[in-house]
Motif scaffolding. Structure first.
Motif, PDB file in Angstrom:
ATOM      1  N   MET A  40      -0.540 -68.599  58.415  1.00  8.04           N
ATOM      2  CA  MET A  40       0.302 -69.692  57.988  1.00  8.04           C
ATOM      3  C   MET A  40       1.689 -69.515  58.604  1.00  8.04           C
ATOM      4  SD  MET A  40       0.936 -70.846  54.138  1.00  8.04           S
ATOM      5  CE  MET A  40       2.149 -72.030  53.731  1.00  8.04           C
ATOM      6  N   LYS A  41       2.244 -70.587  59.096  1.00  8.48           N
ATOM      7  CA  LYS A  41       3.542 -70.536  59.758  1.00  8.48           C
ATOM      8  C   LYS A  41       4.659 -70.471  58.725  1.00  8.48           C
ATOM      9  CE  LYS A  41       5.993 -72.672  63.509  1.00  8.48           C
ATOM     10  NZ  LYS A  41       6.015 -73.725  64.493  1.00  8.48           N
ATOM     11  N   ARG A  42       5.647 -69.615  58.994  1.00  9.46           N
ATOM     12  CA  ARG A  42       6.778 -69.466  58.090  1.00  9.46           C
ATOM     13  C   ARG A  42       8.008 -70.102  58.726  1.00  9.46           C
ATOM     14  NH1 ARG A  42       6.590 -64.911  54.104  1.00  9.46           N
ATOM     15  NH2 ARG A  42       8.625 -65.811  53.861  1.00  9.46           N
ATOM     16  N   PHE A  43       8.787 -70.788  57.928  1.00 15.09           N
ATOM     17  CA  PHE A  43       9.993 -71.439  58.394  1.00 15.09           C
ATOM     18  C   PHE A  43      11.212 -70.749  57.804  1.00 15.09           C
ATOM     19  CE2 PHE A  43       6.804 -74.766  58.748  1.00 15.09           C
ATOM     20  CZ  PHE A  43       7.035 -75.186  60.050  1.00 15.09           C
ATOM     21  N   GLU A  44      12.224 -70.591  58.626  1.00 17.24           N
ATOM     22  CA  GLU A  44      13.466 -69.972  58.192  1.00 17.24           C
ATOM     23  C   GLU A  44      14.355 -71.028  57.525  1.00 17.24           C
ATOM     24  OE1 GLU A  44      17.361 -68.301  60.456  1.00 17.24           O
ATOM     25  OE2 GLU A  44      15.423 -67.754  61.265  1.00 17.24           O
TER      26      GLU A  44
END
Length: 94
Positions: A1-5
Motif C-alpha cells: 500500500m502506498k504511503r503519503f507524506e
C-alpha cells in the motif's frame, strides 16, 4: 500500500507543481491560451511552438519561484528605524 507524506508547511506557502498558487495560475492561463491557439490554427509548427513555449515558461517560473531575490530591486526595510517624530514644524519659539 502506498504511503503519503503529510504536507505540514501549508501556512508557509501553498505549492502546486513546485510553483506558488499565483505563478501556477499564470502558467495555467498560458496553457489554456496555447490550447486555444492550437485548436483554431492547427498545424504541426504551432503545436511544437506552443509546447516549447509552455515548457520554457514552466522552467522559468520554477527558477523564479526558487530564487525570488533576482527580481527584487527595492529594499524591504528602511536603513534606520527611529521613534522620532518626522514633523518639521516647531510650535515653540526660540
Amino acid at each position: 500500500m502506498k504511503r503519503f507524506e503529510i504536507y505540514r508547511n501549508i501556512r508557509k506557502r501553498a505549492i502546486i507543481w513546485g510553483l506558488p498558487v499565483s505563478l501556477f495560475a499564470l502558467m495555467m492561463i498560458a496553457v489554456v491560451g496555447s490550447l486555444l491557439v492550437i485548436i483554431f490554427s492547427f498545424s504541426f509548427g504551432v503545436v511544437i511552438t506552443a509546447l516549447a513555449f509552455n515548457c520554457l515558461l514552466y522552467i522559468g517560473l520554477t527558477r523564479f519561484a526558487s530564487q525570488p531575490q533576482l527580481f527584487q530591486f527595492a529594499r524591504v526595510f528602511p536603513s534606520s528605524v527611529t521613534a522620532k517624530r518626522s514633523i518639521q514644524v516647531y510650535y515653540e519659539q526660540d
